[in-house]
Write a protein that holds these residues in place. Structure first.
Motif, mmCIF file in Angstrom:
data_model
loop_
_atom_site.group_PDB
_atom_site.id
_atom_site.type_symbol
_atom_site.label_atom_id
_atom_site.label_comp_id
_atom_site.label_asym_id
_atom_site.label_seq_id
_atom_site.Cartn_x
_atom_site.Cartn_y
_atom_site.Cartn_z
ATOM 1 N N CYS A 1 -14.238 -5.558 7.160
ATOM 2 C CA CYS A 1 -12.797 -5.388 6.936
ATOM 3 C C CYS A 1 -12.116 -6.736 6.766
ATOM 4 O O CYS A 1 -12.652 -7.785 7.140
ATOM 5 C CB CYS A 1 -12.151 -4.631 8.110
ATOM 6 S SG CYS A 1 -12.714 -2.939 8.276
ATOM 7 N N ASN A 2 -10.927 -6.675 6.219
ATOM 8 C CA ASN A 2 -10.091 -7.858 6.070
ATOM 9 C C ASN A 2 -9.344 -8.091 7.383
ATOM 10 O O ASN A 2 -8.343 -7.436 7.668
ATOM 11 C CB ASN A 2 -9.107 -7.658 4.920
ATOM 12 C CG ASN A 2 -8.188 -8.845 4.719
ATOM 13 O OD1 ASN A 2 -8.408 -9.918 5.261
ATOM 14 N ND2 ASN A 2 -7.145 -8.654 3.924
ATOM 15 N N THR A 3 -9.853 -9.006 8.187
ATOM 16 C CA THR A 3 -9.265 -9.292 9.501
ATOM 17 C C THR A 3 -8.455 -10.577 9.507
ATOM 18 O O THR A 3 -8.123 -11.089 10.579
ATOM 19 C CB THR A 3 -10.371 -9.378 10.554
ATOM 20 O OG1 THR A 3 -11.319 -10.385 10.170
ATOM 21 C CG2 THR A 3 -11.083 -8.051 10.709
ATOM 22 N N THR A 4 -8.138 -11.101 8.328
ATOM 23 C CA THR A 4 -7.371 -12.340 8.267
ATOM 24 C C THR A 4 -5.886 -12.118 8.506
ATOM 25 O O THR A 4 -5.176 -13.050 8.878
ATOM 26 C CB THR A 4 -7.568 -13.010 6.903
ATOM 27 O OG1 THR A 4 -7.146 -12.101 5.865
ATOM 28 C CG2 THR A 4 -9.041 -13.361 6.691
ATOM 29 N N SER A 5 -5.422 -10.906 8.290
ATOM 30 C CA SER A 5 -3.997 -10.628 8.472
ATOM 31 C C SER A 5 -3.665 -10.527 9.958
ATOM 32 O O SER A 5 -4.353 -9.826 10.709
ATOM 33 C CB SER A 5 -3.621 -9.314 7.774
ATOM 34 O OG SER A 5 -2.278 -8.969 8.054
ATOM 35 N N PRO A 6 -2.635 -11.209 10.409
ATOM 36 C CA PRO A 6 -2.260 -11.107 11.833
ATOM 37 C C PRO A 6 -1.673 -9.754 12.196
ATOM 38 O O PRO A 6 -1.576 -9.426 13.381
ATOM 39 C CB PRO A 6 -1.224 -12.227 11.995
ATOM 40 C CG PRO A 6 -0.636 -12.406 10.629
ATOM 41 C CD PRO A 6 -1.746 -12.127 9.669
ATOM 42 N N PHE B 1 0.818 -1.208 0.000
ATOM 43 C CA PHE B 1 0.000 0.000 0.000
ATOM 44 C C PHE B 1 0.858 1.267 0.000
ATOM 45 O O PHE B 1 0.386 2.328 -0.400
ATOM 46 C CB PHE B 1 -0.932 0.005 1.204
ATOM 47 C CG PHE B 1 -1.937 -1.120 1.183
ATOM 48 C CD1 PHE B 1 -2.675 -1.370 0.042
ATOM 49 C CD2 PHE B 1 -2.131 -1.922 2.282
ATOM 50 C CE1 PHE B 1 -3.604 -2.395 0.000
ATOM 51 C CE2 PHE B 1 -3.055 -2.948 2.257
ATOM 52 C CZ PHE B 1 -3.793 -3.198 1.116
ATOM 53 N N TYR B 2 2.088 1.177 0.461
ATOM 54 C CA TYR B 2 2.986 2.332 0.402
ATOM 55 C C TYR B 2 3.287 2.701 -1.058
ATOM 56 O O TYR B 2 3.407 3.882 -1.398
ATOM 57 C CB TYR B 2 4.289 2.035 1.141
ATOM 58 C CG TYR B 2 4.131 1.955 2.636
ATOM 59 C CD1 TYR B 2 4.162 3.099 3.419
ATOM 60 C CD2 TYR B 2 3.937 0.733 3.261
ATOM 61 C CE1 TYR B 2 4.016 3.033 4.795
ATOM 62 C CE2 TYR B 2 3.791 0.652 4.632
ATOM 63 C CZ TYR B 2 3.832 1.800 5.399
ATOM 64 O OH TYR B 2 3.680 1.730 6.756
ATOM 65 N N HIS B 3 3.414 1.696 -1.910
ATOM 66 C CA HIS B 3 3.637 1.960 -3.333
ATOM 67 C C HIS B 3 2.425 2.658 -3.940
ATOM 68 O O HIS B 3 2.567 3.604 -4.729
ATOM 69 C CB HIS B 3 3.911 0.647 -4.063
ATOM 70 C CG HIS B 3 5.177 -0.016 -3.640
ATOM 71 N ND1 HIS B 3 5.508 -1.314 -3.978
ATOM 72 C CD2 HIS B 3 6.220 0.443 -2.892
ATOM 73 C CE1 HIS B 3 6.685 -1.623 -3.471
ATOM 74 N NE2 HIS B 3 7.145 -0.574 -2.809
ATOM 75 N N GLY C 1 -7.345 -0.362 8.070
ATOM 76 C CA GLY C 1 -6.423 -0.458 9.203
ATOM 77 C C GLY C 1 -4.971 -0.583 8.811
ATOM 78 O O GLY C 1 -4.084 -0.381 9.640
ATOM 79 N N PHE C 2 -4.712 -0.910 7.549
ATOM 80 C CA PHE C 2 -3.338 -1.031 7.083
ATOM 81 C C PHE C 2 -2.785 0.361 6.789
ATOM 82 O O PHE C 2 -3.479 1.220 6.252
ATOM 83 C CB PHE C 2 -3.274 -1.879 5.811
ATOM 84 C CG PHE C 2 -3.597 -3.328 6.008
ATOM 85 C CD1 PHE C 2 -2.592 -4.259 6.229
ATOM 86 C CD2 PHE C 2 -4.907 -3.768 5.986
ATOM 87 C CE1 PHE C 2 -2.893 -5.585 6.412
ATOM 88 C CE2 PHE C 2 -5.229 -5.099 6.166
ATOM 89 C CZ PHE C 2 -4.210 -6.017 6.389
ATOM 90 N N VAL D 1 -8.716 3.243 13.343
ATOM 91 C CA VAL D 1 -8.251 4.028 12.187
ATOM 92 C C VAL D 1 -9.439 4.586 11.410
ATOM 93 O O VAL D 1 -9.395 5.723 10.909
ATOM 94 C CB VAL D 1 -7.350 3.164 11.290
ATOM 95 C CG1 VAL D 1 -6.959 3.934 10.037
ATOM 96 C CG2 VAL D 1 -6.103 2.735 12.042
ATOM 97 N N ALA D 2 -10.529 3.818 11.319
ATOM 98 C CA ALA D 2 -11.714 4.316 10.616
ATOM 99 C C ALA D 2 -12.323 5.510 11.331
ATOM 100 O O ALA D 2 -12.804 6.449 10.683
ATOM 101 C CB ALA D 2 -12.742 3.191 10.483
#
Length: 746
Positions: A261-266, A163-165, A203-204, A276-277
């Protein structure tokens, strides 16, 4: 391509080019055509026109280019990258859609960088250099819309791009081609899908900053020509966001991130998405309320109660969140009461909306390029037209708000016995908690916004609020909110809430019974309690007078705790009592407050004690004699005594505590500044701008006459320090002044 990047003679692309040349040569040399030759030519032509073959060739060439140390787009390269499919293939290096089936999560900043991520970084640098060349600018100008479309594929579920890119490329495009960016997002009808995918990763980092930059167009100055050119396309973009109920979608992420949201990422949990929202919602409202085009997104706050109902539901701990329209179930589905982090976020947003919508104009600072300091200017508040409806929607939920406060202790009681929370100089059995303070602030803001709300508070609610003032005597945050509440009830002049407060909640008796004069020592307090039969029965529990002598020597006893609590709450009690005294002095004869106070013998007996204590509080040094303060410079060039920073000579009329005094103004009683801003004291309608000017002039004149605010605050707020003896050193007194100044009463 070979001449530009020197890709090597043994590459597959060379073989393909040779094959193309052989075909062309064979065709040109053929003089007689046979059927089999025509069929062979068709096969070879179809092979050259095959889209998959072209995509493979383009990707191979682009990969060779990105593997160079410093890849650039030159004038000769523009024709190639402008070909159909080449730009999409280049963006695929960045988004990495379908990059690898084995990779299930996005790499974080601390993870080991793969070869694919290194190529993605070089592609980002290629498209967004600090000083783009003319060739690159020509390419971006023609392909900005395509790049934007492909860039948002990075938010799809099968992408592992950074996402930084995406943030860096989007910032570059918005800074140079904002109109093309908005056109690309809206042209194919997939805007809702793209925004929904983006919010699912809010959140990312730095997706929140990317969203703010896109919606508010922060990279461009509002006075620039480029901003004016992009106005039409941006307005179209904001219109589609409004139809999408953008702010409502953000609220649904706040109250129920598991579903949205995508909550699968640890790396990012559900509470991080919610937090963040909420930050995104607040920053967007702040920025949109300052510009005319932002009003279209803010209209949903006034057109229906959807957003505020969802926020209040979560704030008060509703187990089931209301559906706003049929078919919209993303605000429902919370099977249990929202946890405190979610409730705090929602309560903060309700408080923020009530504060932000209160003023018709907002002061902003305009920066200048010539190095001069920024200048202050007032701009129209685009949220102000929705103020009345926002207050109405929250007012309709007042019963839920007060119910959450009344049942707060019961619902948040610990299941097992816990140790007391210890601070530097005191301890509490059960913390007040920031969530409860936020709910109280929400109620106070609502009462300050609408003078009819205070009448809806029950006697039970008032008694609870009053009891918390002495139950949590060290909580300055709650004391400040409580004083604002009392001040609003006094200045709004509504008799119904005043009757409940003074008659049913017995607020006047509470102030008098719990006030301790400065001269009252612990021994005097014990003696006064032992002389009262009602108090002795409750404190002695049937024992004789020997119990008091044992209680005196032990900390933590009920009598000792009662004494300490009254000492700590003395500043709040004095402020509330003086506010009543000052308000009564300017009341008409027929008012309820004046008739009630004048007939109270208990208040009449207490009034001289209050006045004496207030005068002591306002006197220079609170009457403590300071022999001398050594002045001058020491050998290091500094002041010999740091006490000079806090102590100054007394000023004329500093000890006056009546109307039009510095003390009265510090409590909020300004001369000719009526609380009801719609009417003058003689009930004649006046212009709101004229009244705001009167208030501003009065406050400015007060600030100009205040030559030493810090010294005044130090001497007035020292009331929280009790029983200072003349034998204390100057260093102890200085420490006490600093501590008192940081914990001064409102």
């Amino acid at each position: 391509m070979q001449d530009i990047y020197n890709l090597g003679d043994d590459s597959d692309s060379d073989e393909d080019d040779d094959e193309e040349i052989d075909i062309v040569s064979s065709v040109s040399k053929t003089t007689s055509w046979q059927p089999q030759d025509i069929e062979k030519l068709k096969e070879q032509t179809n092979e050259l026109l095959d889209s998959k073959w072209k995509e493979t060739r383009n990707r191979h060439l682009l990969q060779k280019m990105l593997e160079l140390d410093q890849p650039t787009i030159t004038a000769k390269m523009v024709d190639f990258v402008l070909q159909e499919g080449v730009c999409v293939c280049l963006m695929n290096f960045i988004t990495q859609v379908h990059a690898s089936k084995s990779v299930v999560v996005r790499p974080g900043p601390g993870d080991e960088q793969t070869d694919a991520m290194k190529l993605a970084y070089r592609a980002v640098v290629l498209l967004s250099p600090e000083n783009p060349s003319d060739s690159l600018s020509a390419f971006l100008g023609k392909k900005a819309a395509v790049i934007t479309k492909e860039l948002f594929e990075i938010f799809s579920s099968d992408s592992i791009g950074s996402f930084y890119h995406a943030y860096r490329i989007l910032e570059c495009l918005l800074r140079c081609y904002p109109a093309e960016v908005y056109e690309g997002l809206c042209s194919d009808g997939r805007l809702n899908e793209r925004i929904n995918n983006m919010l699912s990763h809010i959140g990312f980092s730095p997706v929140c900053e990317l969203t703010i930059m896109l919606v508010a167009l922060t990279p461009i100055a509002r006075s620039s020509q480029l901003y004016a050119i992009s106005t039409k396309n941006r307005w179209m973009f904001l219109e589609k966001l409004s139809e999408y109920n953008f702010l409502l979608k953000i609220v649904s992420v706040i109250v129920n991130p598991e579903m949205n949201c995508n909550t699968t990422s640890p790396a990012v949990k559900a509470d991080q998405h919610s937090s963040v929202a909420s930050q995104l919602f607040q920053e967007l409202v702040e920025k949109l309320s300052l510009e005319e085009s932002g009003e279209i997104l803010l209209q949903c706050l006034g057109q229906n109660s959807a957003v505020l109902d969802a926020l209040v539901d979560a704030a008060v701990g509703k187990s089931t969140l209301q559906n706003l329209r049929s078919g919209e179930s993303d605000l429902a589905g919370s099977e249990s009461r929202p946890e405190e982090p979610f409730r705090r976020s929602c309560t903060r947003l309700v408080c923020f909306l009530l504060r932000r919508a209160a003023e018709s104009e907002i002061m902003c600072f305009v920066a200048h390029n010539n190095g001069t300091p920024p200048t202050a200017t007032f701009v129209q508040n685009r949220l102000y037209p929705m103020r009345e409806m926002i207050v109405t929607y929250v007012r309709n939920r007042l019963e839920d708000i007060t119910g959450a406060l009344i049942t707060y202790d019961a619902k948040h009681a610990p299941s097992t016995a816990i140790e007391k929370v210890k601070y530097s100089s005191y301890e509490v059995n059960h913390p007040f908690t920031s969530l409860r303070a936020l709910i109280v602030e929400m109620m106070v803001l609502l009462i300050e916004s609408d003078e009819t709300v205070a009448a809806l508070l029950s006697a039970e609610m008032w008694k609870l609020l009053v009891s918390w003032a002495i139950k949590y005597p060290h909580n300055n945050i709650y004391h400040a909110l409580f004083y604002r509440l009392i001040f609003a009830v006094l200045r709004q002049g509504q008799e119904d809430p005043q009757r409940v407060l003074f008659r049913k909640a017995k607020f006047l008796s509470f102030l008098i019974d719990n006030f301790l004069p400065f001269s009252t020592s612990y021994d005097d307090f014990v003696a006064s309690q032992s002389s009262s039969s009602s108090s002795s029965k409750s404190l002695r529990n049937g024992d004789d007078g020997e119990s008091y002598r044992s209680l005196k020597s032990e900390k933590g006893t009920p009598l000792y705790d009662s004494y300490i609590n009254r000492l700590a709450a003395r500043g709040l009690i004095m402020n509330c009592a003086n506010a009543i005294r000052l308000q009564v002095s300017c009341q008409p004869a027929a008012s309820f407050l004046l008739s009630f106070i004048s007939t109270s013998k208990k208040w009449q007996d207490f009034l001289p004690i209050l006045t004496e204590a207030t005068e002591i509080q306002m006197s220079f040094g609170m009457g403590i004699k300071i022999s001398t303060v050594e002045t001058g410079k020491n050998q290091h060039g500094g002041e010999k005594s740091m006490l000079n920073m806090f102590i100054s000579e007394p000023k004329p009329n500093d000890d006056v505590v009546d109307q039009d005094s510095r003390f009265a103004k510090s409590l909020g009683f300004y001369e000719d500044a009526p609380w009801n801003l719609n009417y003058h004291a003689n009930s004649e309608r006046i212009d709101s701008k004229q009244l705001e000017g009167m208030l501003m002039e009065e406050r400015l004149s007060y600030d100009e006459n205040e030559e030493d605010n810090h010294a005044q605050r130090s001497t007035s707020s020292i009331s929280s320090i009790s029983n200072l003896s003349d034998t204390q050193s100057l260093e102890d007194l200085m420490s006490a002044v600093v501590l008192s100044d940081s914990n001064s009463s409102p």
